[in-house]
Design an enzyme around this catalytic site. Structure first.
Site, PDB file in Angstrom:
ATOM      1  N   TRP A 148     -22.715 -44.491   1.694  1.00  0.00           N
ATOM      2  CA  TRP A 148     -23.010 -45.583   2.686  1.00  0.00           C
ATOM      3  C   TRP A 148     -21.742 -46.110   3.472  1.00  0.00           C
ATOM      4  O   TRP A 148     -21.623 -46.348   4.548  1.00  0.00           O
ATOM      5  CB  TRP A 148     -23.768 -46.714   2.017  1.00  0.00           C
ATOM      6  CG  TRP A 148     -23.933 -47.864   2.893  1.00  0.00           C
ATOM      7  CD1 TRP A 148     -24.893 -48.064   3.962  1.00  0.00           C
ATOM      8  CD2 TRP A 148     -23.301 -49.046   3.159  1.00  0.00           C
ATOM      9  NE1 TRP A 148     -24.714 -49.242   4.592  1.00  0.00           N
ATOM     10  CE2 TRP A 148     -23.756 -50.052   3.845  1.00  0.00           C
ATOM     11  CE3 TRP A 148     -21.858 -49.475   2.376  1.00  0.00           C
ATOM     12  CZ2 TRP A 148     -22.947 -51.060   4.283  1.00  0.00           C
ATOM     13  CZ3 TRP A 148     -21.359 -50.670   2.698  1.00  0.00           C
ATOM     14  CH2 TRP A 148     -22.069 -51.590   3.507  1.00  0.00           C
ATOM     15  N   HIS A 149     -20.740 -46.164   2.692  1.00  0.00           N
ATOM     16  CA  HIS A 149     -19.578 -46.719   3.035  1.00  0.00           C
ATOM     17  C   HIS A 149     -18.884 -45.850   4.196  1.00  0.00           C
ATOM     18  O   HIS A 149     -18.123 -46.235   4.839  1.00  0.00           O
ATOM     19  CB  HIS A 149     -18.346 -46.693   1.986  1.00  0.00           C
ATOM     20  CG  HIS A 149     -18.848 -48.035   1.187  1.00  0.00           C
ATOM     21  ND1 HIS A 149     -19.755 -47.919   0.051  1.00  0.00           N
ATOM     22  CD2 HIS A 149     -18.224 -49.334   1.094  1.00  0.00           C
ATOM     23  CE1 HIS A 149     -19.780 -49.193  -0.556  1.00  0.00           C
ATOM     24  NE2 HIS A 149     -19.065 -49.934   0.069  1.00  0.00           N
ATOM     25  N   GLY A 150     -19.301 -44.508   4.079  1.00  0.00           N
ATOM     26  CA  GLY A 150     -18.447 -43.561   5.260  1.00  0.00           C
ATOM     27  C   GLY A 150     -18.740 -42.236   5.210  1.00  0.00           C
ATOM     28  O   GLY A 150     -19.068 -41.746   3.892  1.00  0.00           O
TER      29      GLY A 150
END
Length: 491
Positions: free
Chosen positions: A326-328
């Site tokens: 989700w962060h990247g």
């Protein structure tokens, strides 16, 4: 628009506040809430106007689907609710995937298959991860019958409310929408203004003074190509560990403080996470609203802890791999998530033995793990991460090199006092003493608790005076700062 920008501090926020309460004073509540929505959309589109239609389209579609999912049985359409919910979630994730992960997937397919997929690199729309997660949670709760018949204006305000729009915290409809409807929140509250300004001051100081102060040391170590010595590597990793915390928690403090000016209480997102005594405790303190979302909408739907021990462990691991992704769109984030997932599984196994560590040792092991895992989170590549970790593990290099082998500029900070330090400490450490002094000062700040405590215990005159000093220093640093982004804007 950044919270630490002059246009936000001296123009946007005061204007939004004055007009909102001015309209409320005239009893034009819908107009006041509409003003906040428009102000929030302006805040969002200040960076790039072309992504405003994306946010507006997402708002309208998700609101209509949520209304349909929440209808009584007799008033529902013929479309099966499971299909409607599934289609809406796929659409939201598809939009997020297109902008955030499509290029990453194409690159990996090319590497695995030798294909020549040429997927264009598109700019990531601001806040897409945050408003996507908030709306998915709303849709799921509408399907479960946990939402009420909200009007579009309040729904739009729930999603776009500018203090939390860009980088969270990830808010839930049941904790936000009722606040917008409370009559006592339509009148300016002097106690909330004072507390909000104090919390905002602490957050601004965290960002522009502490986080931005550590940024050059972290960037120099991670983005360079030279081998790092023992002390340099630890300065690099610890600088990023502190930079990320003070940057993101500072943003959340500013969001909480700004929201409180409007009598809106945002959920606490950080509760002194670096004081955690185990990895589970850390995740109860770090990015609390993300952890809540992953628990309620990923971990529990996967099965949670309802199955066998191995299945619970797998659910934990997968949840944090998803949280990392989700962060990247990077394997570095996946590695970081997998490390935390594995650590939580091991922690459960450790708990089952009934053994306990002494508090200082439990804290030390937890902090060292978190600090080491942040290396993968920050490093631009696996080679860069190993370069930092090799330096951190090179304990033999802690005693060398000799002072004559180090550049003279490395000792310029201390003048003639350096000779005294060199009598007692390794030269490589003496060269890094200013950085370690700053790290020690930041560590001391971490022991003072979190700014969110002021909401439940309004500031006294000493705290208010201290916050005024912090605000003055932060204003000066803001005007002199060259930083143009908060770290979590990238996620």
């Amino acid at each position: 628009m950044l919270f630490n920008s002059a246009v936000y501090l001296f123009a946007f926020l005061p204007t939004a506040l004055v007009v909102y309460f001015g309209l409320c004073r005239l009893r034009w509540i819908s107009a006041a809430q509409g003003w906040l929505v428009l102000a929030s959309l302006f805040f969002y589109s200040y960076w790039k106007l072309e992504y405003l239609p994306l946010l507006l389209g997402s708002l309208v579609v998700n609101f209509l689907v949520g209304q349909e999912l929440a209808r009584p049985r007799a008033a529902r359409s013929d479309v099966p609710r499971q299909w409607l919910l599934g289609g809406a979630i796929v659409a939201n994730l598809g939009l997020l995937g297109y902008y955030k992960y499509a290029h990453f997937l194409a690159d990996n397919l090319n590497a695995l298959t030798g294909a020549q997929l040429d997927w264009p690199q598109v700019a990531l729309p601001l806040a897409i991860s945050f408003f996507t997660f908030q709306q998915i949670a709303y849709l799921v709760d509408s399907y479960r019958g946990l939402t009420r018949e909200y009007d579009f204006l309040r729904y739009a305000l729930f999603i776009t409310f500018f203090p939390q729009l860009i980088a969270g915290p990830i808010v839930h409809h049941h904790e936000m929408m009722p606040q917008f409807a409370r009559r006592r929140n339509w009148v300016i509250h002097s106690g909330h203004v004072l507390t909000g300004l104090c919390i905002f001051a602490i957050g601004l100081f965290k960002k522009v003074v502490i986080a931005d102060g550590f940024a050059p040391w972290a960037d120099q170590g991670f983005d360079g190509s030279q081998a790092l010595g023992f002390y340099e590597a630890w300065v690099t990793s610890l600088s990023y560990t502190f930079q990320l915390y003070f940057d993101f928690s500072g943003y959340c403090d500013m969001a909480m403080g700004a929201a409180l000016l409007f009598n809106i209480r945002l959920p606490l997102n950080f509760r002194s996470p670096y004081q955690a005594l185990d990895i589970q405790d850390f995740w109860r303190r770090w990015h609390i609203t993300l952890g809540r979302f992953l628990r309620d909408y990923v971990y529990i739907p996967l099965g949670g802890n309802r199955g066998a021990a191995w299945h619970t462990g797998l659910n934990l691991f997968l949840t944090f791999v998803i949280g990392g992704l989700w962060h990247g769109a990077s394997w570095m984030f996946v590695i970081w998530g997998a490390l935390h997932g594995a650590a939580l599984v091991l922690h459960r196994l450790w708990q089952a033995t009934g053994l306990r560590l002494q508090r200082w040792l439990a804290w030390l092991l937890t902090f060292l793990f978190v600090n080491g895992a942040w290396v993968f989170f920050r490093a631009p590549s696996l080679d860069s991460a190993w370069r930092v970790l090799r330096g951190m593990a090179d304990w033999r290099g802690a005693l060398g090199p000799a002072a004559a082998d180090l550049p003279t500029a490395a000792f310029a900070w201390g003048g003639s006092s350096v000779d005294l330090w060199l009598r007692w400490l390794p030269p490589a450490l003496v060269a890094q003493l200013p950085q370690y002094a700053a790290l020690a000062a930041a560590a001391f700040v971490l022991t003072r608790g979190h700014a969110g405590r002021l909401i439940d215990a309004p500031p006294r005159w000493r705290t208010t005076l201290a916050c005024a000093v912090l605000l003055g220093v932060a204003f000066y640093a803001t005007l002199a700062s060259t930083s143009t982004v908060f770290l979590y804007f990238n996620f």
